[in-house]
Motif scaffolding. Structure first.
Motif, PDB file in Angstrom:
ATOM      1  N   GLU A  38       0.999  -1.154   0.099  1.00  0.00           N
ATOM      2  CA  GLU A  38       0.124   0.112  -0.108  1.00  0.00           C
ATOM      3  C   GLU A  38       1.074   1.243   0.108  1.00  0.00           C
ATOM      4  OE1 GLU A  38      -2.182  -0.633   3.796  1.00  0.00           O
ATOM      5  OE2 GLU A  38      -3.108  -2.769   2.614  1.00  0.00           O
ATOM      6  N   GLN A  39       2.047   1.047   0.427  1.00  0.00           N
ATOM      7  CA  GLN A  39       2.866   2.973   0.648  1.00  0.00           C
ATOM      8  C   GLN A  39       4.160   2.239   0.816  1.00  0.00           C
ATOM      9  OE1 GLN A  39       1.368   4.981   3.875  1.00  0.00           O
ATOM     10  NE2 GLN A  39       3.630   6.249   3.937  1.00  0.00           N
ATOM     11  N   LEU A  40       5.290   2.685   0.564  1.00  0.00           N
ATOM     12  CA  LEU A  40       6.842   1.833   0.421  1.00  0.00           C
ATOM     13  C   LEU A  40       7.549   3.723   0.268  1.00  0.00           C
ATOM     14  CD1 LEU A  40       8.574  -0.454   1.270  1.00  0.00           C
ATOM     15  CD2 LEU A  40       8.571  -0.470  -1.703  1.00  0.00           C
ATOM     16  N   GLN A  41       8.184   3.265   1.342  1.00  0.00           N
ATOM     17  CA  GLN A  41       9.261   4.505   1.257  1.00  0.00           C
ATOM     18  C   GLN A  41      10.979   3.586   1.237  1.00  0.00           C
ATOM     19  OE1 GLN A  41       8.937   7.204   4.067  1.00  0.00           O
ATOM     20  NE2 GLN A  41       7.975   9.043   2.545  1.00  0.00           N
ATOM     21  N   VAL A  42      11.660   3.772   0.039  1.00  0.00           N
ATOM     22  CA  VAL A  42      13.502   3.227   0.312  1.00  0.00           C
ATOM     23  C   VAL A  42      14.122   4.190   0.407  1.00  0.00           C
ATOM     24  CG1 VAL A  42      15.189   1.357  -1.257  1.00  0.00           C
ATOM     25  CG2 VAL A  42      12.093   1.467  -0.973  1.00  0.00           C
ATOM     26  N   ARG A  43      15.562   4.305   1.011  1.00  0.00           N
ATOM     27  CA  ARG A  43      16.718   5.142   1.197  1.00  0.00           C
ATOM     28  C   ARG A  43      17.641   4.221   1.015  1.00  0.00           C
ATOM     29  NH1 ARG A  43      17.150  10.528   5.372  1.00  0.00           N
ATOM     30  NH2 ARG A  43      19.878  10.734   4.368  1.00  0.00           N
ATOM     31  N   ILE A  44      18.800   4.592  -0.100  1.00  0.00           N
ATOM     32  CA  ILE A  44      19.894   4.218   0.355  1.00  0.00           C
ATOM     33  C   ILE A  44      20.662   5.928   0.917  1.00  0.00           C
ATOM     34  CG2 ILE A  44      21.402   2.314  -1.240  1.00  0.00           C
ATOM     35  CD1 ILE A  44      18.994   2.495  -2.923  1.00  0.00           C
ATOM     36  N   ASP A  45      21.784   5.153   1.244  1.00  0.00           N
ATOM     37  CA  ASP A  45      22.503   6.166   2.295  1.00  0.00           C
ATOM     38  C   ASP A  45      24.505   5.210   1.510  1.00  0.00           C
ATOM     39  OD1 ASP A  45      21.224   7.971   2.544  1.00  0.00           O
ATOM     40  OD2 ASP A  45      21.403   6.979   5.206  1.00  0.00           O
ATOM     41  N   ASN A  46      24.899   5.831   0.700  1.00  0.00           N
ATOM     42  CA  ASN A  46      26.293   5.513   0.681  1.00  0.00           C
ATOM     43  C   ASN A  46      27.324   7.372  -0.470  1.00  0.00           C
ATOM     44  OD1 ASN A  46      27.055   3.289  -0.114  1.00  0.00           O
ATOM     45  ND2 ASN A  46      27.628   3.732  -2.009  1.00  0.00           N
ATOM     46  N   ALA A  47      28.516   6.881   0.449  1.00  0.00           N
ATOM     47  CA  ALA A  47      29.661   7.872   0.313  1.00  0.00           C
ATOM     48  C   ALA A  47      31.021   7.111   0.128  1.00  0.00           C
ATOM     49  CB  ALA A  47      28.915   9.281   1.187  1.00  0.00           C
ATOM     50  N   PRO A  48      31.371   7.677  -0.666  1.00  0.00           N
ATOM     51  CA  PRO A  48      30.602   7.864  -2.351  1.00  0.00           C
ATOM     52  C   PRO A  48      30.257   6.975  -3.063  1.00  0.00           C
ATOM     53  CG  PRO A  48      33.317   7.026  -2.284  1.00  0.00           C
ATOM     54  CD  PRO A  48      32.855   7.129  -0.810  1.00  0.00           C
ATOM     55  N   ASN A  49      29.881   7.384  -3.801  1.00  0.00           N
ATOM     56  CA  ASN A  49      28.693   6.763  -4.872  1.00  0.00           C
ATOM     57  C   ASN A  49      29.408   5.615  -5.589  1.00  0.00           C
ATOM     58  OD1 ASN A  49      26.068   8.192  -4.099  1.00  0.00           O
ATOM     59  ND2 ASN A  49      26.461   9.235  -5.798  1.00  0.00           N
ATOM     60  N   TYR A  50      30.595   5.752  -6.112  1.00  0.00           N
ATOM     61  CA  TYR A  50      31.097   4.349  -6.915  1.00  0.00           C
ATOM     62  C   TYR A  50      31.632   3.414  -6.803  1.00  0.00           C
ATOM     63  CZ  TYR A  50      35.220   6.366  -4.939  1.00  0.00           C
ATOM     64  OH  TYR A  50      35.871   6.239  -3.466  1.00  0.00           O
ATOM     65  N   GLN A  51      30.926   3.286  -4.754  1.00  0.00           N
ATOM     66  CA  GLN A  51      31.361   2.392  -3.700  1.00  0.00           C
ATOM     67  C   GLN A  51      30.347   1.331  -4.544  1.00  0.00           C
ATOM     68  OE1 GLN A  51      34.037   1.647  -2.275  1.00  0.00           O
ATOM     69  NE2 GLN A  51      34.268   3.268  -0.830  1.00  0.00           N
ATOM     70  N   ILE A  52      29.345   1.488  -5.012  1.00  0.00           N
ATOM     71  CA  ILE A  52      27.801   0.675  -4.804  1.00  0.00           C
ATOM     72  C   ILE A  52      28.896  -0.418  -6.289  1.00  0.00           C
ATOM     73  CG2 ILE A  52      26.843   1.744  -7.135  1.00  0.00           C
ATOM     74  CD1 ILE A  52      25.111  -0.326  -4.251  1.00  0.00           C
ATOM     75  N   VAL A  53      29.158   0.176  -7.253  1.00  0.00           N
ATOM     76  CA  VAL A  53      29.861  -0.893  -8.280  1.00  0.00           C
ATOM     77  C   VAL A  53      30.998  -1.912  -7.771  1.00  0.00           C
ATOM     78  CG1 VAL A  53      31.366  -0.785 -10.055  1.00  0.00           C
ATOM     79  CG2 VAL A  53      30.041   1.211 -10.047  1.00  0.00           C
ATOM     80  N   ARG A  54      31.621  -1.892  -6.662  1.00  0.00           N
ATOM     81  CA  ARG A  54      31.977  -2.814  -5.821  1.00  0.00           C
ATOM     82  C   ARG A  54      31.495  -3.670  -5.264  1.00  0.00           C
ATOM     83  NH1 ARG A  54      37.002   1.343  -3.913  1.00  0.00           N
ATOM     84  NH2 ARG A  54      37.583   1.927  -6.079  1.00  0.00           N
ATOM     85  N   GLY A  55      30.065  -3.142  -4.733  1.00  0.00           N
ATOM     86  CA  GLY A  55      29.338  -3.823  -4.116  1.00  0.00           C
ATOM     87  C   GLY A  55      28.858  -3.238  -2.733  1.00  0.00           C
ATOM     88  N   LYS A  56      29.482  -2.146  -2.885  1.00  0.00           N
ATOM     89  CA  LYS A  56      28.692  -1.608  -1.251  1.00  0.00           C
ATOM     90  C   LYS A  56      28.220  -1.041  -0.887  1.00  0.00           C
ATOM     91  CE  LYS A  56      34.503  -2.784  -0.612  1.00  0.00           C
ATOM     92  NZ  LYS A  56      34.336  -3.800   0.160  1.00  0.00           N
ATOM     93  N   VAL A  57      27.640  -0.470   0.271  1.00  0.00           N
ATOM     94  CA  VAL A  57      26.269   0.111   0.730  1.00  0.00           C
ATOM     95  C   VAL A  57      27.164   0.344   1.751  1.00  0.00           C
ATOM     96  CG1 VAL A  57      24.539   0.321   0.173  1.00  0.00           C
ATOM     97  CG2 VAL A  57      25.250  -1.065  -1.337  1.00  0.00           C
ATOM     98  N   GLU A  58      26.690   1.636   2.158  1.00  0.00           N
ATOM     99  CA  GLU A  58      26.670   2.650   3.054  1.00  0.00           C
ATOM    100  C   GLU A  58      25.515   1.479   4.661  1.00  0.00           C
ATOM    101  OE1 GLU A  58      26.717   6.298   5.823  1.00  0.00           O
ATOM    102  OE2 GLU A  58      27.582   6.161   4.182  1.00  0.00           O
ATOM    103  N   ARG A  59      24.020   2.218   3.633  1.00  0.00           N
ATOM    104  CA  ARG A  59      22.963   1.620   4.902  1.00  0.00           C
ATOM    105  C   ARG A  59      21.669   1.865   3.678  1.00  0.00           C
ATOM    106  NH1 ARG A  59      21.700   5.604   9.356  1.00  0.00           N
ATOM    107  NH2 ARG A  59      21.756   7.407   7.977  1.00  0.00           N
ATOM    108  N   VAL A  60      20.365   1.002   4.003  1.00  0.00           N
ATOM    109  CA  VAL A  60      19.520   0.925   3.130  1.00  0.00           C
ATOM    110  C   VAL A  60      18.414   1.107   4.019  1.00  0.00           C
ATOM    111  CG1 VAL A  60      17.494  -0.544   1.935  1.00  0.00           C
ATOM    112  CG2 VAL A  60      20.434  -0.425   1.815  1.00  0.00           C
ATOM    113  N   ARG A  61      17.746   2.628   3.767  1.00  0.00           N
ATOM    114  CA  ARG A  61      16.255   1.958   5.334  1.00  0.00           C
ATOM    115  C   ARG A  61      15.216   1.977   3.715  1.00  0.00           C
ATOM    116  NH1 ARG A  61      18.088   7.625   8.000  1.00  0.00           N
ATOM    117  NH2 ARG A  61      19.234   7.656   5.765  1.00  0.00           N
ATOM    118  N   VAL A  62      13.958   1.016   4.832  1.00  0.00           N
ATOM    119  CA  VAL A  62      12.620   0.739   4.037  1.00  0.00           C
ATOM    120  C   VAL A  62      11.651   0.394   4.684  1.00  0.00           C
ATOM    121  CG1 VAL A  62      11.463  -1.228   3.015  1.00  0.00           C
ATOM    122  CG2 VAL A  62      13.736  -1.469   2.761  1.00  0.00           C
ATOM    123  N   ALA A  63      11.034   1.540   4.631  1.00  0.00           N
ATOM    124  CA  ALA A  63       9.706   1.221   5.421  1.00  0.00           C
ATOM    125  C   ALA A  63       8.382   1.677   5.063  1.00  0.00           C
ATOM    126  CB  ALA A  63       9.646   2.563   6.070  1.00  0.00           C
TER     127      ALA A  63
END
Length: 270
Positions: A38-63
């Motif tokens: 019914e309702q979904l919010q996703v927030r992804i925190d990552n610094a620097p952004n290019y780390q995601i290419v290496r599979g590294k993510v600082e934090r994911v928040r789902v509510a």
């Protein structure tokens, strides 16, 4: 545990072969695993952004609210917040049918909060699939004595009433083919000890409005409390620690610490 795997699969959508990162990518992946949200919010925190290419993510928040696993099974509210993630990108890109837990370079841990209303619970109990799974669970928890009951009787009209102060009442009927129904009412408190052990507190059982003798209830209670230990899940890929369990007259709320183990992870949770 199935719910954790669903969200982990959605989070893996963070890493694409071309390194694209979008909150909406994860949101879409999570929505695809549910019948409806019914309702979904996703927030992804990552610094620097290019780390995601290496599979590294600082934090994911789902509510969100209104997570429908099936047309009958609904979770009123859910919040998930992870610690840093480290995903094996090479393994992800050639994953095939491998379990999602095999894609972690390091254990994934975070906080989980669930809210389920009394209405949600009773709606789920109308599903034959749910009552069948509850019958199997009863057989596993209570052993051979319960298994005989499950084989002999059909569970009919199950209903949960949340009484507040961490107490619940379960009412149902046991139907034996060609015989009268037995009316069963079980009222009990629920608590958590040492963050892993679910415990039933001061239960009472009525069969056709007649109290079951205390020695019988005590024997059942001892068996159940010995087996309602979530630490047994530690041998699997997921470890769970319950930080809060609150039952009021409208809903059941659970807050937990979750750890998804990497293939080479050391067993310690905290």
């Amino acid at each position: 545990m199935e719910l954790i795997a669903i969200f982990l699969s959605g989070i893996l959508a963070l890493v694409s072969p071309v390194g694209l990162v979008l909150d909406r990518t994860v949101e879409s992946a999570i929505r695809s695993r549910f019948d409806k949200i019914e309702q979904l919010q996703v927030r992804i925190d990552n610094a620097p952004n290019y780390q995601i290419v290496r599979g590294k993510v600082e934090r994911v928040r789902v509510a969100g609210r209104g997570f429908w696993l099936t047309p009958e099974i609904r979770i009123a509210a859910l919040e998930l917040e992870t610690d840093p993630l480290d995903i094996d990108v090479a393994r992800l890109q050639k994953r095939g049918k491998a379990p999602v837990t095999t894609l972690l370079e390091q254990p994934l841990q975070g906080g989980l909060r669930l809210v389920i209303t009394q209405e949600d619970i009773n709606q789920a109990l109308l599903s034959p699939a749910v009552t069948k799974r509850l019958s199997k669970l009863a057989s596993r928890l209570l052993g051979s004595s319960a298994e005989l009951i499950v084989q002999r009787y059909e569970f009919v009209n199950p209903k949960i009433e949340l009484l507040g102060n961490n107490r619940v009442r379960l009412q149902l009927e046991l139907q034996e083919q060609g015989a009268d129904k037995l009316s069963v009412s079980v009222e009990t408190g629920v608590s958590v000890a040492e963050e892993t052990k679910l415990q039933l507190i001061e239960p009472s059982v009525l069969v056709n409005n007649t109290p079951v003798p205390p020695p019988v209830v005590a024997a059942l209670l001892s068996t159940l409390n010995d087996r309602l230990d979530l630490s047994t899940l530690d041998d699997a890929a997921i470890a769970l620690r319950i930080l809060k369990l609150d039952v009021n007259r409208e809903q059941l709320e659970v807050a937990a610490f979750v750890k998804v183990k990497a293939p080479t992870a050391v067993p310690s949770v905290r």
